[in-house]
Design an enzyme around this catalytic site. Structure first.
Site, PDB file in Angstrom:
ATOM      1  N   GLY A 186      36.104  46.839 116.429  1.00 38.44           N
ATOM      2  CA  GLY A 186      35.727  48.301 116.860  1.00 38.44           C
ATOM      3  C   GLY A 186      36.006  49.596 116.087  1.00 38.44           C
ATOM      4  O   GLY A 186      37.330  49.624 116.004  1.00 38.44           O
ATOM      5  N   GLY A 187      35.207  50.103 115.462  1.00 39.60           N
ATOM      6  CA  GLY A 187      35.457  51.448 114.745  1.00 39.60           C
ATOM      7  C   GLY A 187      36.194  51.400 113.596  1.00 39.60           C
ATOM      8  O   GLY A 187      36.725  52.497 113.186  1.00 39.60           O
ATOM      9  N   MET A 212      25.860  40.342 113.263  1.00 37.74           N
ATOM     10  CA  MET A 212      25.106  41.264 114.107  1.00 37.74           C
ATOM     11  C   MET A 212      23.608  41.079 114.054  1.00 37.74           C
ATOM     12  O   MET A 212      23.000  40.862 112.890  1.00 37.74           O
ATOM     13  CB  MET A 212      25.415  42.548 113.544  1.00 37.74           C
ATOM     14  N   GLY A 254      32.092  45.516 111.581  1.00 40.00           N
ATOM     15  CA  GLY A 254      30.759  45.337 111.901  1.00 40.00           C
ATOM     16  C   GLY A 254      29.837  46.313 110.971  1.00 40.00           C
ATOM     17  O   GLY A 254      29.595  46.102 109.752  1.00 40.00           O
ATOM     18  N   ARG A 255      29.753  47.663 111.600  1.00 40.90           N
ATOM     19  CA  ARG A 255      28.841  48.489 110.962  1.00 40.90           C
ATOM     20  C   ARG A 255      29.561  48.875 109.749  1.00 40.90           C
ATOM     21  O   ARG A 255      28.544  49.053 108.732  1.00 40.90           O
ATOM     22  CB  ARG A 255      28.789  49.694 112.041  1.00 40.90           C
ATOM     23  N   CYS A 295      28.238  41.207 124.008  1.00 39.05           N
ATOM     24  CA  CYS A 295      26.939  41.951 123.744  1.00 39.05           C
ATOM     25  C   CYS A 295      26.678  42.637 125.072  1.00 39.05           C
ATOM     26  O   CYS A 295      26.361  41.865 126.199  1.00 39.05           O
ATOM     27  CB  CYS A 295      25.923  41.094 123.279  1.00 39.05           C
ATOM     28  N   GLN A 308      27.695  32.437 115.659  1.00 43.39           N
ATOM     29  CA  GLN A 308      27.822  32.906 117.093  1.00 43.39           C
ATOM     30  C   GLN A 308      26.828  32.531 118.169  1.00 43.39           C
ATOM     31  O   GLN A 308      25.667  32.613 117.865  1.00 43.39           O
ATOM     32  CB  GLN A 308      28.134  34.256 116.896  1.00 43.39           C
ATOM     33  N   LYS A 342      34.505  35.787 121.106  1.00 42.56           N
ATOM     34  CA  LYS A 342      34.503  37.334 120.895  1.00 42.56           C
ATOM     35  C   LYS A 342      34.060  38.286 122.092  1.00 42.56           C
ATOM     36  O   LYS A 342      33.123  37.763 123.012  1.00 42.56           O
ATOM     37  CB  LYS A 342      33.223  37.665 120.064  1.00 42.56           C
TER      38      LYS A 342
HETATM   39  C1  LIG Z   1      22.779  46.163 114.833  1.00 42.99           C
HETATM   40  C2  LIG Z   1      24.136  45.476 115.684  1.00 42.99           C
HETATM   41  C3  LIG Z   1      23.894  44.444 116.034  1.00 42.99           C
HETATM   42  C4  LIG Z   1      24.889  43.599 116.702  1.00 42.99           C
HETATM   43  N1  LIG Z   1      24.903  42.202 117.072  1.00 42.99           N
HETATM   44  C5  LIG Z   1      26.007  41.574 117.370  1.00 42.99           C
HETATM   45  C6  LIG Z   1      25.957  40.374 117.634  1.00 42.99           C
HETATM   46  O1  LIG Z   1      24.994  39.718 117.542  1.00 42.99           O
HETATM   47  N2  LIG Z   1      27.101  39.784 118.091  1.00 42.99           N
HETATM   48  C7  LIG Z   1      28.289  40.505 118.372  1.00 42.99           C
HETATM   49  O2  LIG Z   1      29.271  39.661 118.756  1.00 42.99           O
HETATM   50  N3  LIG Z   1      28.318  41.578 118.214  1.00 42.99           N
HETATM   51  C8  LIG Z   1      27.247  42.300 117.816  1.00 42.99           C
HETATM   52  N4  LIG Z   1      27.362  43.474 117.469  1.00 42.99           N
HETATM   53  C9  LIG Z   1      28.406  44.453 117.625  1.00 42.99           C
HETATM   54  C10 LIG Z   1      29.491  44.178 116.520  1.00 42.99           C
HETATM   55  O3  LIG Z   1      29.859  42.847 116.174  1.00 42.99           O
HETATM   56  C11 LIG Z   1      30.889  45.123 116.817  1.00 42.99           C
HETATM   57  O4  LIG Z   1      31.429  44.446 117.860  1.00 42.99           O
HETATM   58  C12 LIG Z   1      30.451  46.422 117.099  1.00 42.99           C
HETATM   59  O5  LIG Z   1      29.428  47.138 116.349  1.00 42.99           O
HETATM   60  C13 LIG Z   1      31.877  47.273 116.800  1.00 42.99           C
HETATM   61  O6  LIG Z   1      32.537  47.094 115.601  1.00 42.99           O
HETATM   62  P1  LIG Z   1      32.270  48.153 114.338  1.00 42.99           P
HETATM   63  O7  LIG Z   1      32.698  49.361 114.891  1.00 42.99           O
HETATM   64  O8  LIG Z   1      32.977  47.563 113.306  1.00 42.99           O
HETATM   65  O9  LIG Z   1      30.769  48.061 113.940  1.00 42.99           O
HETATM   66  C14 LIG Z   1      26.196  44.296 116.937  1.00 42.99           C
HETATM   67  C15 LIG Z   1      26.213  45.655 116.405  1.00 42.99           C
HETATM   68  C16 LIG Z   1      25.185  46.236 115.757  1.00 42.99           C
HETATM   69  C17 LIG Z   1      25.332  47.579 114.923  1.00 42.99           C
END
Ligand SMILES: Cc1cc2nc3c(=O)[nH]c(=O)nc-3n(C[C@H](O)[C@H](O)[C@H](O)COP(=O)(O)O)c2cc1C
Length: 315
Positions: free
Chosen positions: A195-196, A1, A216-217, A83, A53, A122
């Site tokens: 996601g989520g 991320m 992710g988050r 993205c 990535q 992805k």
């Molecule tokens: C600050 C931030 C940066 C992100 N950067 C990327 C990234 O560089 N590449 C990517 O595939 N997803 C990126 N994402 C998306 C996350 O990988 C993920 O797909 C998305 O947040 C949903 O998953 P989660 O609910 O588990 O966070 C980013 C998300 C956040 C919050």
């Protein structure tokens, strides 16, 4: 991320789980080819398994960047087709590539021809007015024809018109069922759901339907949950947060000596003790002091002294 999972963050996460696959931030092919490679791609040997990535849509450039990454030792090359930011759309990569499955296939084919590590994708389930029932399998089939077998699917659309990147991670509804179905219909593929997902209990539910779950988050904001990943999902041993922190402190000492500012490393720890007595004072001390000139390991130790130590913390 982006801006989050830099090498310091990944070092900390690797101290919490030995087995989860870690991902770099997205790095564009052009940045790797023309920029400061050592700075962009450097990683610690303990980070394995770690995926690089890439962002981009020019097959030759992606292949060149992937080769550089593979030669540096990355275990996997992942192409970003998810993205949604404007900056990314104007460069014609990220989620807008959901509309160009053949181009994505050309990209992954070119990458595969240049590296021997796995090449993965992805993606989203669609963008804008696309029908996910069509867009997702179409993208997947094109990539499969180019030899890709592993897909991490962020189970919501990206709405490229009108939503910010942040909203695009929250507003379009999640469709886990579609991802489950993808796995059912193409059981030979490795399907990772994203996601989520906020807790390991949720991971337990999803993992009955897919091969893997990408967090992710939640992993970033409440990294303590990673300490249970090995025991719950990989049949390994749980780590204690405090062990991981001691390792991180040693690492921080080494990095400070190389001129890395304390805050660049401690910022990834701010959520580590959420729920533990003293967590707020820990965060406040770091927020107020870690950016100061001369901030060092003692600054971190003082922050840690506000915590009740030696507990395994549930996320
Ligand atoms: C600050 C931030 C940066 C992100 N950067 C990327 C990234 O560089 N590449 C990517 O595939 N997803 C990126 N994402 C998306 C996350 O990988 C993920 O797909 C998305 O947040 C949903 O998953 P989660 O609910 O588990 O966070 C980013 C998300 C956040 C919050």
């Amino acid at each position: 991320m982006m801006e989050w999972t830099d090498r310091h963050c990944r070092f900390l996460h690797r101290r919490l789980t030995r087995h989860a696959l870690l991902y770099t931030e997205m790095v564009t092919a052009e940045a790797i080819i023309r920029g400061d490679r050592a700075r962009l791609l450097k990683f610690h040997s303990c980070e394995h398994p770690v995926a690089l990535q890439l962002g981009g849509s020019e097959p030759d450039r992606l292949a060149q960047a992937a080769r550089i990454g593979a030669d540096m030792g990355y275990d996997e090359i992942n192409l970003n087709v998810g993205c949604p930011s404007d900056r990314v759309q104007s460069g014609r990569f990220g989620a807008c590539l959901m509309r160009e499955p053949m181009l994505v296939a050309d990209c992954v084919a070119a990458i595969r021809a240049r590296v021997s590590v796995p090449v993965t994708v992805k993606c989203r389930i669609g963008v804008d007015d696309q029908d996910p029932e069509v867009a997702l399998p179409t993208l997947v089939d094109a990539c499969v024809a180019a030899g890709v077998t592993t897909f991490a699917v962020h189970a919501r659309k990206a709405w490229l018109e009108g939503l910010s990147p942040k909203e695009n991670r929250e507003v379009p509804p999640l469709d886990y069922d579609l991802v489950y179905r993808l796995k059912r219909e193409k059981p030979q593929l490795t399907i990772v759901l994203n996601g989520g997902v906020g807790t390991l209990d949720e991971v337990d539910t999803h993992i009955r339907h897919v091969d893997g779950v990408m967090m992710g988050r939640a992993a970033y904001q409440t990294p303590a949950l990673l300490a249970d990943v090995d025991a719950r999902l990989f049949g390994g041993e749980a780590r204690t947060i405090d062990e991981a922190v001691e390792d991180y402190i040693e690492y921080i000492g080494e990095q400070l000596a190389q001129g890395v500012p304390l805050n660049a490393m401690t910022r990834h720890m701010l959520g580590l003790f959420n729920g533990r007595p003293g967590a707020r004072q820990f965060r406040r001390h770091l927020s107020e002091n870690a950016t100061k000139r001369g901030a060092n390991v003692e600054t971190l130790r003082t922050a840690l002294s506000f915590l009740a130590r030696d507990a395994r913390v549930a996320a």
